[in-house]
Design an enzyme around this catalytic site. Structure first.
Site, PDB file in Angstrom:
ATOM      1  N   TYR A   1     -20.189  48.589 -44.825  1.00  0.00           N
ATOM      2  CA  TYR A   1     -20.380  50.258 -45.090  1.00  0.00           C
ATOM      3  C   TYR A   1     -21.151  50.213 -46.302  1.00  0.00           C
ATOM      4  O   TYR A   1     -20.791  50.873 -47.168  1.00  0.00           O
ATOM      5  CB  TYR A   1     -19.170  50.857 -44.973  1.00  0.00           C
ATOM      6  CG  TYR A   1     -18.128  50.788 -43.738  1.00  0.00           C
ATOM      7  CD1 TYR A   1     -18.457  51.303 -42.662  1.00  0.00           C
ATOM      8  CD2 TYR A   1     -17.394  49.705 -43.926  1.00  0.00           C
ATOM      9  CE1 TYR A   1     -17.610  51.319 -41.603  1.00  0.00           C
ATOM     10  CE2 TYR A   1     -16.624  49.354 -42.618  1.00  0.00           C
ATOM     11  CZ  TYR A   1     -16.681  50.139 -41.603  1.00  0.00           C
ATOM     12  OH  TYR A   1     -15.872  49.980 -40.560  1.00  0.00           O
TER      13      TYR A   1
ATOM     14  N   GLN B   1     -24.134  58.763 -54.483  1.00  0.00           N
ATOM     15  CA  GLN B   1     -22.783  59.092 -54.962  1.00  0.00           C
ATOM     16  C   GLN B   1     -22.960  60.327 -55.826  1.00  0.00           C
ATOM     17  O   GLN B   1     -23.846  60.315 -56.877  1.00  0.00           O
ATOM     18  CB  GLN B   1     -22.099  58.040 -55.665  1.00  0.00           C
ATOM     19  CG  GLN B   1     -21.384  56.959 -54.727  1.00  0.00           C
ATOM     20  CD  GLN B   1     -20.209  57.361 -54.253  1.00  0.00           C
ATOM     21  OE1 GLN B   1     -19.691  58.425 -54.308  1.00  0.00           O
ATOM     22  NE2 GLN B   1     -19.841  56.648 -53.110  1.00  0.00           N
TER      23      GLN B   1
ATOM     24  N   CYS C   1     -22.410  77.426 -60.131  1.00  0.00           N
ATOM     25  CA  CYS C   1     -21.224  76.535 -59.715  1.00  0.00           C
ATOM     26  C   CYS C   1     -20.436  75.803 -60.809  1.00  0.00           C
ATOM     27  O   CYS C   1     -21.247  75.031 -61.437  1.00  0.00           O
ATOM     28  CB  CYS C   1     -21.580  75.886 -58.412  1.00  0.00           C
ATOM     29  SG  CYS C   1     -20.384  74.478 -58.003  1.00  0.00           S
TER      30      CYS C   1
ATOM     31  N   CYS D   1     -14.806  74.391 -53.539  1.00  0.00           N
ATOM     32  CA  CYS D   1     -13.668  73.853 -53.993  1.00  0.00           C
ATOM     33  C   CYS D   1     -12.415  74.810 -53.995  1.00  0.00           C
ATOM     34  O   CYS D   1     -12.434  76.022 -53.859  1.00  0.00           O
ATOM     35  CB  CYS D   1     -13.911  73.540 -55.608  1.00  0.00           C
ATOM     36  SG  CYS D   1     -14.618  74.434 -56.733  1.00  0.00           S
TER      37      CYS D   1
ATOM     38  N   CYS E   1     -15.598  81.482 -52.139  1.00  0.00           N
ATOM     39  CA  CYS E   1     -16.503  80.369 -51.996  1.00  0.00           C
ATOM     40  C   CYS E   1     -15.590  79.095 -51.246  1.00  0.00           C
ATOM     41  O   CYS E   1     -14.546  78.947 -51.376  1.00  0.00           O
ATOM     42  CB  CYS E   1     -16.741  79.969 -53.190  1.00  0.00           C
ATOM     43  SG  CYS E   1     -17.726  78.298 -53.200  1.00  0.00           S
TER      44      CYS E   1
ATOM     45  N   CYS F   1     -11.861  56.811 -48.609  1.00  0.00           N
ATOM     46  CA  CYS F   1     -12.083  58.552 -49.166  1.00  0.00           C
ATOM     47  C   CYS F   1     -10.993  59.303 -48.343  1.00  0.00           C
ATOM     48  O   CYS F   1     -10.902  60.277 -48.309  1.00  0.00           O
ATOM     49  CB  CYS F   1     -13.291  59.260 -48.991  1.00  0.00           C
ATOM     50  SG  CYS F   1     -13.924  58.804 -47.276  1.00  0.00           S
TER      51      CYS F   1
ATOM     52  N   GLU G   1     -24.747  47.887 -43.020  1.00  0.00           N
ATOM     53  CA  GLU G   1     -24.588  49.699 -42.865  1.00  0.00           C
ATOM     54  C   GLU G   1     -25.359  50.055 -41.633  1.00  0.00           C
ATOM     55  O   GLU G   1     -26.458  49.563 -41.263  1.00  0.00           O
ATOM     56  CB  GLU G   1     -25.557  50.030 -44.296  1.00  0.00           C
ATOM     57  CG  GLU G   1     -26.029  51.432 -44.325  1.00  0.00           C
ATOM     58  CD  GLU G   1     -25.180  52.641 -43.901  1.00  0.00           C
ATOM     59  OE1 GLU G   1     -24.158  52.505 -44.752  1.00  0.00           O
ATOM     60  OE2 GLU G   1     -25.264  53.478 -43.186  1.00  0.00           O
TER      61      GLU G   1
ATOM     62  N   CYS H   1     -14.139  79.947 -62.198  1.00  0.00           N
ATOM     63  CA  CYS H   1     -15.244  80.249 -61.464  1.00  0.00           C
ATOM     64  C   CYS H   1     -14.895  81.596 -60.652  1.00  0.00           C
ATOM     65  O   CYS H   1     -13.660  81.813 -60.183  1.00  0.00           O
ATOM     66  CB  CYS H   1     -15.738  79.408 -60.139  1.00  0.00           C
ATOM     67  SG  CYS H   1     -16.793  79.996 -59.370  1.00  0.00           S
TER      68      CYS H   1
ATOM     69  N   ASP I   1     -15.991  49.972 -47.375  1.00  0.00           N
ATOM     70  CA  ASP I   1     -15.989  51.312 -47.864  1.00  0.00           C
ATOM     71  C   ASP I   1     -16.412  52.162 -46.676  1.00  0.00           C
ATOM     72  O   ASP I   1     -17.389  52.728 -46.727  1.00  0.00           O
ATOM     73  CB  ASP I   1     -17.022  51.276 -49.018  1.00  0.00           C
ATOM     74  CG  ASP I   1     -16.995  52.816 -49.610  1.00  0.00           C
ATOM     75  OD1 ASP I   1     -16.255  53.596 -49.311  1.00  0.00           O
ATOM     76  OD2 ASP I   1     -17.947  52.759 -50.634  1.00  0.00           O
TER      77      ASP I   1
HETATM   78  N1  SAH Z   1     -20.614  52.032 -50.132  1.00  0.00           N
HETATM   79  C1  SAH Z   1     -21.551  53.125 -50.243  1.00  0.00           C
HETATM   80  C2  SAH Z   1     -21.571  54.055 -49.052  1.00  0.00           C
HETATM   81  C3  SAH Z   1     -19.943  54.323 -48.536  1.00  0.00           C
HETATM   82  S1  SAH Z   1     -20.252  55.729 -47.583  1.00  0.00           S
HETATM   83  C4  SAH Z   1     -21.780  53.601 -51.499  1.00  0.00           C
HETATM   84  O1  SAH Z   1     -20.811  53.534 -52.208  1.00  0.00           O
HETATM   85  O2  SAH Z   1     -22.665  54.322 -51.806  1.00  0.00           O
HETATM   86  C5  SAH Z   1     -19.977  55.022 -45.874  1.00  0.00           C
HETATM   87  C6  SAH Z   1     -21.192  54.446 -45.268  1.00  0.00           C
HETATM   88  O3  SAH Z   1     -20.708  53.953 -43.951  1.00  0.00           O
HETATM   89  C7  SAH Z   1     -22.273  55.602 -44.920  1.00  0.00           C
HETATM   90  O4  SAH Z   1     -23.374  54.934 -45.427  1.00  0.00           O
HETATM   91  C8  SAH Z   1     -22.128  55.495 -43.285  1.00  0.00           C
HETATM   92  O5  SAH Z   1     -23.661  55.592 -43.003  1.00  0.00           O
HETATM   93  C9  SAH Z   1     -21.848  53.914 -43.186  1.00  0.00           C
HETATM   94  N2  SAH Z   1     -21.220  53.943 -41.711  1.00  0.00           N
HETATM   95  C10 SAH Z   1     -20.788  54.700 -40.983  1.00  0.00           C
HETATM   96  N3  SAH Z   1     -20.085  53.911 -39.695  1.00  0.00           N
HETATM   97  C11 SAH Z   1     -20.749  52.882 -39.915  1.00  0.00           C
HETATM   98  C12 SAH Z   1     -20.416  51.655 -39.231  1.00  0.00           C
HETATM   99  N4  SAH Z   1     -19.753  51.601 -37.994  1.00  0.00           N
HETATM  100  N5  SAH Z   1     -20.791  50.338 -39.539  1.00  0.00           N
HETATM  101  C13 SAH Z   1     -21.609  50.317 -40.841  1.00  0.00           C
HETATM  102  N6  SAH Z   1     -21.923  51.418 -41.551  1.00  0.00           N
HETATM  103  C14 SAH Z   1     -21.332  52.357 -41.093  1.00  0.00           C
END
Ligand code: SAH
Length: 471
Positions: free
Chosen positions: A328, A299, A163, A80, A77, A427, A349, A71, A400
């Site tokens: 999550y 995603q 991009c 990345c 930028c 992550c 969530e 790029c 997650d």
């Molecule tokens: N598993 C999902 C999202 C993961 S991202 C997927 O793959 O699409 C992490 C998520 O955790 C987000 O949606 C965020 O809003 C949520 N989150 C953040 N803090 C939290 C908490 N204390 N309890 C529950 N969810 C939470």
């Protein structure tokens, strides 16, 4: 060391923002633009007591991992920051980062890690993988509308729409919006004054369905003229269809306005006004269908998401009889992915709208063994556990969390529920390692893990971990 001093330095490591790291005169130098293995002349920008920020002035001997960035905006930028490193070196760096965290923070010996690590899952083509783009709009020095990307660590807009992480169609859509804005005399928003109309252009493209969404984020209550954009956008999409000859044609499914009249850094406001078509597009992860609105979390790399959740499914070892908790859960992506192989899945969530979407997505897919709850995972699980008088159990618990990882109180409840397997999708390798350490202290053992590259050309890495209850 003085500001602007030039020093020769060998780059022995990479930092968290893709900068090269080297040592000179006992100081650690963070050198922007350098790649591990380079020897460079670095210009000191900000000297501190024990370290200094610097940038590459000249490459003396290039690293064998150095490549020409694809790029033209690379380096300016802020998007990345690893495009100057070969993809295989990027993957190695990411796998090493996960391993180092599990060793240093997780306290797991190298031999054990070597035995349980699986190869990092990269992309065959590590470009044009994103299904979503958000272009800030402004006014250039020449007085013309510009749109593109924020410069590194700033809110200056670099004009340029193609991009290499986006589909080329996305660039054409935003160019089209820019041209139409010029023709119709629509103004761009100015962050400093809070005046002007169009703040951002958001595009989303369904990788499986080829449905196209365009959303204009505006600093006004409405914009009737937005409907005039439809023919121009359709022309652009039709031309793209003719050139690319893909079997499935791209179609404009949704043009919306998002109202954001606040003077804030947050891109999207809460209100969506439909201009053309639906307020959502549909796309798939594997064979699970999702409805995606401009406000939905989804995603951004669908190709790698299937692989990531495929690993989570593999590690969950479901036979159809299990009760699973997906904590999550966002819009229920993992929950719905696992539901077909489990007896029941419960998702938790914190964002209410995401739970609405999760329920809708379950309906859309005819999945009736998934339940979703709104709440902070740490509070809600502790309440549910108390209500059950300590009887709440699950065979598999999936986690997650966002970057900061899980609250310790949640880990306590998870352990009390005595799952046979914990699947942890992360992550951030550092907080993952911290939480793995907790599990290892409380009756669980790290069995396997796989890093997955969801964001090629950037420093980010995802990891899926399989923890098993000690018998
Ligand atoms: N598993 C999902 C999202 C993961 S991202 C997927 O793959 O699409 C992490 C998520 O955790 C987000 O949606 C965020 O809003 C949520 N989150 C953040 N803090 C939290 C908490 N204390 N309890 C529950 N969810 C939470």
């Amino acid at each position: 060391m003085q500001k602007n001093e030039l020093v020769k330095v060998y780059i022995s490591d990479m930092g968290n923002e893709g900068e090269g790291i080297g040592k000179s005169d006992g100081l650690t130098l963070f050198v922007k633009g350098a790649v591990k293995g380079d020897t460079v002349i670095a210009r000191i920008l900000k000297p501190k007591k024990t370290y200094a920020y610097a940038k590459v002035e000249e490459i003396v001997t290039p690293s064998e991992d150095r490549v020409q960035p694809s790029c033209s905006l690379f380096g300016r930028c802020g998007g990345c920051n690893m495009q100057n490193m070969s993809y295989s070196a990027q993957l190695k760096m990411k796998a090493d980062k996960v391993k180092n965290c599990l060793m240093r923070i997780g306290g797991i010996e190298e031999e054990r890690l070597n035995a349980c690590s699986e190869e990092i899952i990269g992309m065959e083509v590590p470009f044009r993988y994103r299904n979503k783009a958000q272009y800030p709009v402004g006014k250039g020095k020449d007085g013309k509308i510009c749109a593109g990307f924020y410069a590194y660590h700033s809110h200056n807009i670099i004009n340029g729409d193609d991009c290499v992480l986006q589909k080329e169609l996305s660039a054409r859509l935003v160019t089209c919006v820019k041209e139409e804005m010029e023709k119709k005399g629509l103004s761009a928003y100015n962050e400093e004054t809070g005046k002007g109309l169009v703040r951002h252009v958001l595009t989303r493209i369904g990788f499986t369905t080829h449905e196209v969404m365009v959303c204009l984020v505006i600093n006004a209550k409405d914009l009737k003229a937005a409907a005039d954009l439809v023919p121009a956008l359709e022309t652009v999409i039709n031309e793209y269809n003719k050139e690319t000859c893909e079997e499935r044609l791209y179609v404009l499914k949704s043009l919306t306005l998002n109202i954001n009249t606040e003077n804030t850094n947050v891109i999207l406001g809460e209100k969506i006004i439909p201009v053309y078509g639906d307020t959502f597009i549909t796309d798939y992860i594997g064979d699970v269908k999702f409805r995606i609105s401009p406000l939905s979390f989804f995603q951004v790399n669908p190709v790698q998401t299937v692989k990531l959740y495929g690993k989570a499914l593999e590690y969950a070892e479901l036979t159809g009889k299990e009760n699973v908790w997906d904590l999550y859960c966002g819009i229920g992506t993992i929950s719905l992915f696992l539901a077909k192989s489990a007896a029941r899945v419960c998702g938790v969530e914190i964002v209410p709208q995401a739970i609405e979407d999760a329920k809708e997505n379950a309906r859309l897919n005819g999945i009736d063994n998934a339940d979703f709850f709104v709440g902070a995972a740490e509070d809600l699980m502790s309440e549910k556990y108390k209500e059950s008088e300590g009887k709440l159990r699950a065979e598999v618990i999936c986690l997650d969390p966002p970057r900061k990882g899980c609250e310790e109180s949640l880990l306590e409840t998870v352990v009390k529920m005595q799952p046979k397997r914990v699947v942890y999708v992360s992550c951030d390798p550092a907080t993952l390692a911290r939480d793995v350490k907790y599990f290892e202290k409380h009756g669980y053992e790290l069995k396997k893990y796989t890093p997955v590259d969801m964001f090629p050309q950037t420093v980010h890495v995802e990891t899926v971990v399989y923890l098993s209850q000690l018998s």
